[in-house]
Design a protein around this motif. Structure first.
Motif, PDB file in Angstrom:
ATOM      1  N   LEU A  37       0.831  -1.202   0.000  1.00 40.21           N
ATOM      2  CA  LEU A  37       0.000   0.000   0.000  1.00 40.21           C
ATOM      3  C   LEU A  37       0.867   1.254   0.000  1.00 40.21           C
ATOM      4  O   LEU A  37       0.600   2.212  -0.738  1.00 40.21           O
ATOM      5  N   ILE A  38       1.905   1.268   0.835  1.00 43.20           N
ATOM      6  CA  ILE A  38       2.792   2.430   0.896  1.00 43.20           C
ATOM      7  C   ILE A  38       3.498   2.628  -0.441  1.00 43.20           C
ATOM      8  O   ILE A  38       3.625   3.752  -0.930  1.00 43.20           O
ATOM      9  N   GLU A  39       3.923   1.534  -1.041  1.00 44.71           N
ATOM     10  CA  GLU A  39       4.630   1.639  -2.310  1.00 44.71           C
ATOM     11  C   GLU A  39       3.714   2.158  -3.422  1.00 44.71           C
ATOM     12  O   GLU A  39       4.137   2.937  -4.278  1.00 44.71           O
ATOM     13  N   ALA A  40       2.440   1.740  -3.378  1.00 44.71           N
ATOM     14  CA  ALA A  40       1.499   2.155  -4.423  1.00 44.71           C
ATOM     15  C   ALA A  40       0.757   3.436  -4.087  1.00 44.71           C
ATOM     16  O   ALA A  40      -0.053   3.897  -4.891  1.00 44.71           O
ATOM     17  N   ALA A  41       1.003   4.010  -2.916  1.00 48.07           N
ATOM     18  CA  ALA A  41       0.281   5.222  -2.510  1.00 48.07           C
ATOM     19  C   ALA A  41       0.577   6.363  -3.486  1.00 48.07           C
ATOM     20  O   ALA A  41       1.706   6.521  -3.953  1.00 48.07           O
ATOM     21  N   PRO A  42      -0.444   7.174  -3.790  1.00 46.36           N
ATOM     22  CA  PRO A  42      -0.226   8.275  -4.752  1.00 46.36           C
ATOM     23  C   PRO A  42       0.473   9.485  -4.147  1.00 46.36           C
ATOM     24  O   PRO A  42       0.662  10.480  -4.840  1.00 46.36           O
ATOM     25  N   ILE A  43       0.810   9.436  -2.865  1.00 47.32           N
ATOM     26  CA  ILE A  43       1.488  10.563  -2.217  1.00 47.32           C
ATOM     27  C   ILE A  43       2.895  10.115  -1.821  1.00 47.32           C
ATOM     28  O   ILE A  43       3.120   8.949  -1.491  1.00 47.32           O
ATOM     29  N   PRO A  44       3.872  11.014  -1.865  1.00 54.13           N
ATOM     30  CA  PRO A  44       5.237  10.648  -1.469  1.00 54.13           C
ATOM     31  C   PRO A  44       5.325  10.269   0.015  1.00 54.13           C
ATOM     32  O   PRO A  44       4.812  10.978   0.881  1.00 54.13           O
TER      33      PRO A  44
ATOM     34  N   THR B 126      15.291   7.325 -10.729  1.00 58.61           N
ATOM     35  CA  THR B 126      15.095   6.099 -11.495  1.00 58.61           C
ATOM     36  C   THR B 126      14.428   5.016 -10.663  1.00 58.61           C
ATOM     37  O   THR B 126      13.531   4.316 -11.132  1.00 58.61           O
ATOM     38  N   ASP B 127      14.867   4.858  -9.425  1.00 59.17           N
ATOM     39  CA  ASP B 127      14.245   3.889  -8.530  1.00 59.17           C
ATOM     40  C   ASP B 127      14.534   4.304  -7.092  1.00 59.17           C
ATOM     41  O   ASP B 127      15.303   5.237  -6.831  1.00 59.17           O
ATOM     42  N   GLY B 128      13.900   3.577  -6.141  1.00 58.25           N
ATOM     43  CA  GLY B 128      14.054   3.937  -4.740  1.00 58.25           C
ATOM     44  C   GLY B 128      15.474   3.796  -4.232  1.00 58.25           C
ATOM     45  O   GLY B 128      15.952   4.624  -3.448  1.00 58.25           O
ATOM     46  N   GLY B 129      16.181   2.765  -4.677  1.00 52.73           N
ATOM     47  CA  GLY B 129      17.556   2.568  -4.225  1.00 52.73           C
ATOM     48  C   GLY B 129      18.459   3.706  -4.638  1.00 52.73           C
ATOM     49  O   GLY B 129      19.292   4.181  -3.857  1.00 52.73           O
ATOM     50  N   GLN B 130      18.303   4.158  -5.879  1.00 55.88           N
ATOM     51  CA  GLN B 130      19.137   5.276  -6.359  1.00 55.88           C
ATOM     52  C   GLN B 130      18.859   6.545  -5.577  1.00 55.88           C
ATOM     53  O   GLN B 130      19.787   7.286  -5.210  1.00 55.88           O
ATOM     54  N   VAL B 131      17.568   6.821  -5.298  1.00 53.06           N
ATOM     55  CA  VAL B 131      17.206   8.032  -4.562  1.00 53.06           C
ATOM     56  C   VAL B 131      17.769   7.983  -3.145  1.00 53.06           C
ATOM     57  O   VAL B 131      18.301   8.976  -2.626  1.00 53.06           O
ATOM     58  N   VAL B 132      17.669   6.815  -2.494  1.00 53.28           N
ATOM     59  CA  VAL B 132      18.181   6.682  -1.129  1.00 53.28           C
ATOM     60  C   VAL B 132      19.698   6.811  -1.105  1.00 53.28           C
ATOM     61  O   VAL B 132      20.277   7.487  -0.237  1.00 53.28           O
ATOM     62  N   ASP B 133      20.368   6.149  -2.044  1.00 51.22           N
ATOM     63  CA  ASP B 133      21.835   6.199  -2.075  1.00 51.22           C
ATOM     64  C   ASP B 133      22.338   7.624  -2.306  1.00 51.22           C
ATOM     65  O   ASP B 133      23.325   8.045  -1.688  1.00 51.22           O
ATOM     66  N   ASP B 134      21.639   8.363  -3.179  1.00 51.11           N
ATOM     67  CA  ASP B 134      22.070   9.731  -3.482  1.00 51.11           C
ATOM     68  C   ASP B 134      21.546  10.733  -2.470  1.00 51.11           C
ATOM     69  O   ASP B 134      21.949  11.909  -2.501  1.00 51.11           O
ATOM     70  N   GLY B 135      20.636  10.309  -1.574  1.00 49.02           N
ATOM     71  CA  GLY B 135      20.092  11.222  -0.568  1.00 49.02           C
ATOM     72  C   GLY B 135      19.307  12.376  -1.178  1.00 49.02           C
ATOM     73  O   GLY B 135      19.401  13.516  -0.705  1.00 49.02           O
TER      74      GLY B 135
ATOM     75  N   HIS C 178       7.238   4.796  -4.520  1.00 46.71           N
ATOM     76  CA  HIS C 178       7.285   5.101  -5.955  1.00 46.71           C
ATOM     77  C   HIS C 178       6.893   6.546  -6.236  1.00 46.71           C
ATOM     78  O   HIS C 178       7.477   7.196  -7.117  1.00 46.71           O
ATOM     79  N   ALA C 179       5.895   7.069  -5.503  1.00 40.92           N
ATOM     80  CA  ALA C 179       5.466   8.452  -5.723  1.00 40.92           C
ATOM     81  C   ALA C 179       6.600   9.429  -5.405  1.00 40.92           C
ATOM     82  O   ALA C 179       6.748  10.458  -6.075  1.00 40.92           O
ATOM     83  N   TYR C 180       7.396   9.135  -4.392  1.00 42.73           N
ATOM     84  CA  TYR C 180       8.549   9.978  -4.044  1.00 42.73           C
ATOM     85  C   TYR C 180       9.547   9.964  -5.188  1.00 42.73           C
ATOM     86  O   TYR C 180      10.086  11.015  -5.586  1.00 42.73           O
ATOM     87  N   VAL C 181       9.810   8.765  -5.732  1.00 43.11           N
ATOM     88  CA  VAL C 181      10.777   8.644  -6.830  1.00 43.11           C
ATOM     89  C   VAL C 181      10.308   9.457  -8.031  1.00 43.11           C
ATOM     90  O   VAL C 181      11.087  10.173  -8.671  1.00 43.11           O
ATOM     91  N   GLU C 182       9.008   9.353  -8.365  1.00 44.53           N
ATOM     92  CA  GLU C 182       8.485  10.116  -9.497  1.00 44.53           C
ATOM     93  C   GLU C 182       8.558  11.618  -9.240  1.00 44.53           C
ATOM     94  O   GLU C 182       8.849  12.401 -10.153  1.00 44.53           O
ATOM     95  N   ALA C 183       8.285  12.030  -7.997  1.00 45.35           N
ATOM     96  CA  ALA C 183       8.274  13.458  -7.683  1.00 45.35           C
ATOM     97  C   ALA C 183       9.645  14.098  -7.858  1.00 45.35           C
ATOM     98  O   ALA C 183       9.754  15.237  -8.312  1.00 45.35           O
ATOM     99  N   VAL C 184      10.707  13.349  -7.491  1.00 46.68           N
ATOM    100  CA  VAL C 184      12.062  13.916  -7.588  1.00 46.68           C
ATOM    101  C   VAL C 184      12.728  13.558  -8.907  1.00 46.68           C
ATOM    102  O   VAL C 184      13.875  13.970  -9.150  1.00 46.68           O
TER     103      VAL C 184
END
Length: 561
Positions: free
Chosen positions: A184-191, A215-224, A206-212
């Motif tokens: 549910l959290i992964e598919a939620a339409p809000i970051p 490419t994927d959650g791992g890349q966003v977390v690694d890059d902060g 996924h919504a957080y990844v799209e907002a920023v």
């Protein structure tokens, strides 16, 4: 010599007797000691047997030939009526003993232990019971039992197994719920994101990844990659640190760029103790825009209502007056200062009554309570109020979706006066028409008979049941044709009415009835688009004229010599 030889045997005998007495004493002492030890061992064995009988575990020995040594108490525990002689006797019969599948597995494990010496532990079920047994099997001590003998210890583990099953079910349910929540959290339409106790990003959906634009959650977390920009000199991690320090949820409205567009976000920082700080952002830009549009619309609506001639009052869901336009204040003699207090609906009615602006009723509290029910109705309510000063008010109460009530007061005193005047004119016109000596009828523009007088109905012998339906001209003409000397002449009358309605020109003709009566007929266009149909009887005039023509003037004395 003789004495010496004789004394030696006696001395030997004495020595032997002494030795025998000593041996006997030692034997007696040893026997008594062994008897004491045997008695002690017997008592100890009895205690051990009793201890085994009352122990929470049941010892069972399985010999290599399949014979089983088990206490009777074990058989009773399994619900068996006969002692156990082999493993097969442990099987379920008559809803007692071990379950068949568990017994088969137990036999396999016992044979394996007898063959290899490998121990095992099994959980067993009893037929037709919710009780559970746990068996621990090992090879028996060779000092006590022959090689190939297995010793089994059975424990009543009902509570433990049930607790384990319950915890297993709870764990499975928790895993399922966690998987569902994670999905549910992964598919939620809000970051949504999670920070570790060191406030570094640990998870983003996924919504957080799209907002920023990642490419994927791992890349966003690694890059902060942060979703929110610094505000008031503090970054998103610092706001999360404040929430963690205060151990309280933090909420704020910030601006952020989502998918290349500036949006207003309602951001929540939620402390989760040792797990870190969770965050989520709800896009409220549409809500803010809608509120702004609604505010502008409300202001425009209130400006418009102030220019209306009708009085308008709006009450909120708590029955308080939220708006009153200028005509309403003037109509009911209310002061701005009193209206600014936002009085309740009941107080407004009370003040109206004090100002003489309500209808006079016998039970005012009951009348007021009935009007308070307007807030809970689904359909609008309309009433007409006649005030003591003769004012006529048309009242419309319209429930609004937020639980409030919109009331519109229209002063219809002039319309009521005009309606009375019109009613008087209609009655005068009807009385006038009914007392004329001419037959009068009025046809509307669509050809329907709208007005007629008594002479018209009597002339054509039409009943009220026929005229009350306001028949069309094509329906009325067949009813009139039978009264004419020449029925085909009815077409001339119909054509006169139609031509007058279309050309707006007056026409005249004559008609002779089958009974000899003669009528002069005229059709006159009226200003409202209708057509007046007028019939004047000429029978007496015609008879007089004919009499004059047939008379001899000299013979009858009209002329003298």
């Amino acid at each position: 010599m003789t004495m010496t030889g004789t004394g030696l045997p006696i001395a030997l005998i004495g020595i032997l007797m002494a030795l025998w007495l000593i041996g006997a004493a030692v034997a007696i002492w040893t026997g008594l000691s062994m008897r004491s030890r045997a008695s002690k061992l017997l008592r100890q064995s009895t205690r051990l047997d009793r201890l085994l009988e009352t122990a929470p575990a049941f010892p069972v020995v399985v010999h290599s030939d399949g014979r089983v040594e088990a206490p009777e108490r074990f058989a009773r525990t399994l619900g068996l009526d006969e002692p156990v002689g082999s493993l097969a006797d442990l099987g379920g019969r008559n809803n007692a003993g071990l379950a068949q599948m568990d017994l088969a597995e137990l036999e396999t494990k016992v044979r394996e232990t007898q063959r290899t010496g490998k121990g095992f532990t099994l959980h067993l079920a009893i037929e037709a019971s919710n009780r559970r047994l746990t068996v621990v099997g090992n090879i028996a001590d060779n000092v006590i039992y022959p090689i190939g003998t297995a010793s089994l210890w059975f424990f009543d583990s009902t509570e433990n197994v049930q607790e384990l099953e319950r915890r297993t079910r709870e764990a499975d349910e928790a895993r399922s719920a966690f998987a569902a929540l994670a999905g549910l959290i992964e598919a939620a339409p809000i970051p949504i994101w999670l920070r570790q106790p060191d406030l570094k990003l640990h998870f983003v959906n996924h919504a957080y990844v799209e907002a920023v634009g990642g490419t994927d959650g791992g890349q966003v977390v690694d890059d902060g990659v942060e979703l929110l920009e610094p505000e008031n000199g503090k970054g998103a991690a610092e706001y999360a640190a404040e929430a963690a320090t205060e151990n309280a949820q933090n909420e704020r409205i910030v601006s952020a760029t989502l998918k290349g567009e500036r949006r207003q976000l309602r951001v929540f920082d939620i402390p989760l103790g040792a797990s870190g700080v969770a965050g989520l952002a709800i896009d409220v830009q549409d809500l803010i825009d809608t509120k702004s549009e609604l505010r502008k619309l409300s202001e425009a609506q209130r400006d418009l209502l102030n220019f209306m001639s009708a009085g308008v009052a709006q009450f909120d869901a708590r029955h308080g007056l939220s708006f009153a336009n200028l005509p309403f204040q003037s109509m009911f003699s209310f002061r701005d200062q009193w209206l600014s207090e936002k009085p309740e609906f009941a107080r407004v009615l009370d003040r109206m009554r004090e100002n003489g602006k309500l209808p006079e009723v016998r039970d005012f509290p009951a009348w007021r309570k009935t009007r308070e029910e307007w807030f809970r109705t689904a359909e609008p309510t309309e009433e007409n109020w006649l005030l003591p000063d003769g004012t006529h008010l048309r009242v419309l109460a319209q429930p609004i979706p937020d639980g409030g009530l919109l009331m519109i007061f229209e002063d219809r005193t002039e319309q009521a006066q005009l309606a009375r005047a019109r009613d008087i004119l209609l009655r005068v016109r009807t009385a006038t028409f009914d007392n004329l000596f001419e037959a009068i009828a009025v046809f509307s523009a669509d050809g329907r008979l709208s007005i007629w007088n008594r002479i018209f109905a009597e002339t054509w012998q039409l009943g009220d049941d026929q005229l009350i339906k306001h028949p069309r001209l094509d329906e009325l003409l067949p009813l009139l044709a039978g009264h004419l000397e020449k029925p085909t002449q009815i077409n001339v009358l119909g054509e006169m009415i139609r031509m007058t309605s279309s050309n707006r020109a007056q026409r005249q003709s004559e008609a002779i009835f089958a009974d000899g009566r003669m009528f002069r007929i005229a059709t006159v266009p009226l200003p409202d688009g209708n057509t007046l149909f007028n019939m004047l009887e000429l029978s007496d005039r015609s008879k007089m004229k004919q009499a004059l023509l047939d008379a001899d003037p000299i013979k009858d004395g009209f002329f003298t010599k």
